[in-house]
Design an enzyme around this catalytic site. Structure first.
Site, PDB file in Angstrom:
ATOM      1  N   ASP A 361       0.996  -1.382   0.093  1.00 33.76           N
ATOM      2  CA  ASP A 361      -0.127  -0.018   0.028  1.00 33.76           C
ATOM      3  C   ASP A 361       1.131   1.112  -0.062  1.00 33.76           C
ATOM      4  OD1 ASP A 361       0.956  -0.688   2.490  1.00 33.76           O
ATOM      5  OD2 ASP A 361      -0.437   0.632   3.385  1.00 33.76           O
ATOM      6  N   GLU A 362       0.229   2.177  -0.371  1.00 33.73           N
ATOM      7  CA  GLU A 362       1.113   3.475  -0.206  1.00 33.73           C
ATOM      8  C   GLU A 362       2.291   3.600  -0.763  1.00 33.73           C
ATOM      9  OE1 GLU A 362       0.056   4.254   4.018  1.00 33.73           O
ATOM     10  OE2 GLU A 362      -1.920   5.360   3.329  1.00 33.73           O
TER      11      GLU A 362
END
Ligand code: NAG
Ligand code: NAG
Ligand code: NAG
Ligand code: NAG
Ligand code: NAG
Length: 701
Positions: A361-362
């Site tokens: 993620d991210e």
């Protein structure tokens, strides 16, 4: 490009409309709630034979009712008695399962009739209020046309004390809060007669309609408790107490994010923090999980959020951006070797696992380093290609080398076109875990995302949150927020259940937003939230009876208040669940912090203790002295809270974590107050003052 920035601050996007809806609908909800509870109660008490008792009892065991699997296990209740020891009591009679389900269905249809008929007769206004609330028509805009069922119609509203269970009978909660009695009032009781905690729950339940009869809420098969362990390892002895409770509450597995708490060895030994678990600790966790029928899914970050690895000097060359250790460069030949080493070590210590979560993620830095830029230019590739290629490499390794199914966070996919997914055959390789912690997901996750995913993925996981998502330095949990998030997820999954095979839900509990961030809510502090959220998923909804039952199970003297407010009185004693004293101390501090905040913002200081006044030694002695009157009692209370919190925290955490929490949460406040006191004292010492103007500095031109 990254929607993930809103990850843990989903609250920002909350619409004001919802609040208005809540207010407008409150009256109607009261009628609905009262009516449903009355109907259910009289139904249950109309028979007192043993079978009916069992049925009543099982009505609140949502996973049997909602998800009948045929072979219902014997029920064992774990109850935390005063003194802290867990008591097991045999509560079930599996043979009744079929009858229970039938009875439940009968009751449900009665309730439905009741709602459609007598409810609106009972009060002509209530129908209008219903439609004002957007109850039938508005609420599911943008969702496929699903049949709705009122989730709060969940069967028995009698206290468990009526069910022949000795242990539950001894809980004072039932005597104090005779919920059934309250709801038995034939007329609409004045608001004051319904306990506030129950009203809160009813409002919440009525604001989210999950499915319309005869459709039942979709309940995902896997319910995972996320253990985010970064930089603060709970003791194994704490897990030993908690895993049976997770199981009891309906969890089927654990999503474990060790981060720097895994005992990486050999070349990777730097990755393990000084207070990481030992290999024996990991064995302990694995065995405890097995004993409690909790399937472990380890989570290892393999792209972004690799701060705990890339922060070291020896890994500077691995970074996508040399200034920050956030993301790894996917094109360096040694990057993959490092990731494989991490995967191999973690997988080796978790024999028998079926899934591995590869994070991802991210990823804030992508295509930034010279190597990546060159590669992209040469192949005419986009950042999306770069992302996909790395995922394919990591996921294929997990699949082919370890024969595990890779799961990954979905946020980086939210703006990628389905053609790109198809080009890389991502749908055959990974199962995405769609995470969103917002209280209203119809608002937060636009329908386009689901349409897009439906073209690519069949098996999908979702992730909700029970803590660590409402404020980076939040240390007490706003249960309402998290319950709303879970109700919203149930709604989404019910709406899209024919488009996807929802594998399970991970209830995330972030411990820090980032490797470098402060601790947010600790696990024991959020245990009531976790318990209520889990039970909401298991039962396909929430009602006061579930809150009552969970409160009992966790050893609360009075039912849990789902709304957070420093103005509520602090219960006299801590709840008896493991870590309940940590929960209690955080609640106490929450109130003291409100006091400290009030103190620091007294007019006496805002008006008389500013840098301007300090620089010129010019202030009002009497105002400052009046303000300081609260100083000693406040500081004494904080010091006492610090000592008690330290003792409680030691039961769950190691000394490093105890010290970090105390320094961040209490010592920092004490230091600030001391500094104020010193400043005020020095101004108070003066007896004569100069004439104006006071400017020691050059006046403004
Ligand atoms: C969630 O948001 C949608 C769209 O803005 C709205 O129609 C709905 O009423 C909201 N639901 C709740 C429970 O507030
Ligand atoms: C590079 O790719 C884009 C689309 O991604 C395409 O429009 C363009 O023609 C390509 N350029 C070359 C030189 O291949
Ligand atoms: C708790 O969450 C609810 C729902 O999201 C929100 O309305 C309320 O303001 C929050 N309370 C506090 C004290 O943050
Ligand atoms: C809930 O709030 C009420 C008063 O608002 C209080 O008396 C009670 O102790 C609280 N219960 C818990 C478990 O915090
Ligand atoms: C203000 O004056 C008093 C008395 O002269 C002195 O003791 C004190 O240190 C001074 N405070 C500041 C902030 O200069």
């Amino acid at each position: 490009m990254n929607p993930g920035r809103n990850r843990k601050s989903g609250m920002r996007l909350r619409g004001p409309a919802r609040m208005a809806v809540l207010v407008v609908g409150t009256v109607a909800i009261l009628f609905v709630g009262v009516k449903i509870f009355t109907a259910t109660k009289s139904k249950v008490t109309s028979s007192d034979d043993g079978q009916m008792m069992a049925a009543a009892q099982s009505l609140i065991k949502g996973d049997q009712i909602r998800n009948p699997r045929g072979d219902v296990q014997k029920e064992v209740q774990l109850i935390y008695r005063p003194g802290g020891e867990a008591v097991e009591s045999d509560k079930g009679n599996a043979g009744h399962a079929g009858n229970m389900i039938r009875k439940y269905e009968e009751e449900e249809s009665d309730l439905r009739e009741d709602k459609a008929g007598s409810l609106h007769k009972a009060h002509p206004e209530s129908k209008k209020a219903d439609s004002d609330q957007g109850y039938e028509a508005e609420d599911n805009k943008g969702l496929p046309d699903i049949k709705m069922s009122r989730l709060s119609a969940l069967g028995d509203k009698k206290g468990l004390s009526q069910q022949g269970d000795e242990a539950f009978q001894q809980q004072p909660i039932q005597q104090n809060m005779d919920v059934a009695g309250v709801f038995n009032e034939p007329a609409i009781p004045p608001v004051a007669q319904v306990p506030e905690w129950a009203l809160d729950v009813q409002r919440l339940a009525a604001s989210t309609i999950i499915a319309k009869p005869p459709t039942l809420p979709f309940i995902p098969p896997a319910k995972l408790v996320h253990l985010d362990l970064k930089g603060a390892p709970p003791k194994i002895s704490y897990f030993k107490q908690m895993f049976p409770l997770y199981h009891k509450l309906g969890a089927t597995g654990l999503l474990i994010e060790y981060e720097d708490m895994f005992p990486y060895a050999g070349e990777l030994q730097d990755l393990a923090a000084g207070n990481a678990y030992t290999p024996d600790d990991i064995k302990g966790i694995v065995n405890l999980a097995r004993e409690n029928q909790l399937e472990i899914i380890p989570l290892i970050q393999t792209f972004g959020h690799m701060e705990f690895v890339l922060k070291y000097e020896k890994y500077i060359a691995y970074r996508e951006n040399p200034k920050t250790p956030q993301a790894i460069c996917p094109r360096m030949p040694f990057s993959m070797k490092l990731i494989q080493g991490m995967l191999d070590q973690v997988i080796a210590m978790h024999p028998g696992i079926r899934y591995l979560h590869i994070g991802s993620d991210e990823v804030y830095h992508l295509g930034e380093c010279p190597t990546c830029k060159q590669y992209m230019a040469k192949g005419n590739l986009t950042k999306e290609d770069l992302f996909m290629e790395h995922i394919v490499k990591v996921a294929s390794y997990v699949r082919t080398e370890h024969r595990l199914t890779p799961i990954m966070w979905d946020d980086m996919y939210r703006h990628i076109q389905s053609e790109v997914f198809l080009k890389y055959k991502i749908g055959d390789l990974v199962e995405p875990m769609v995470w969103a912690y917002h209280p209203n997901l119809t608002q937060f996750l636009h329908a386009g995302i689901w349409d897009q995913y439906a073209k690519v993925f069949k098996k999908v996981w979702v992730a909700s949150s029970f803590k660590g998502a409402t404020g980076i330095d939040q240390y007490v949990t706003n249960i309402t927020h998290h319950l709303e998030n879970h109700l919203s997820w149930l709604q989404i999954m019910t709406a899209y259940k024919s488009a996807f095979s929802f594998q399970g839900i991970a209830l995330t509990g972030w411990q820090r937003y980032d490797h470098f961030a402060v601790l947010c809510e600790l696990l024991p502090v959020a245990t009531p939230s976790l318990a209520l959220c889990l039970q909401t998923v298991v039962n396909g909804g929430i009602d006061p009876n579930i809150v009552n039952r969970v409160s009992n199970l966790l050893g609360f003297a009075t039912p849990i208040n789902i709304t957070l407010g420093p103005d509520r009185p602090l219960p006299e004693s801590a709840p008896h669940f493991p870590g309940g004293d940590v929960y209690h101390e955080a609640q106490r501090l929450y109130r003291l912090d409100a006091w400290a905040h009030g103190f620091e913002h007294l007019g006496n200081f805002l008006g008389f203790l500013t840098p301007y006044q300090l620089r010129r030694n010019f202030s009002s002695v009497s105002s400052l002295e009046a303000g300081l009157r609260q100083y000693a009692p406040l500081v004494d209370a904080l010091k006492a809270a610090r000592d008690d919190a330290a003792e409680a925290l030691w039961g769950v955490y190691d000394g490093h974590t105890v010290a970090e929490w105390l320094e961040q949460r209490i010592t920092a406040t004490l230091d600030r107050l001391h500094a104020m006191k010193r400043s005020a004292d020095s101004l108070i010492a003066r007896r004569t003052w100069p004439r104006r103007p006071l400017d020691a500095r050059p006046p403004l031109q």
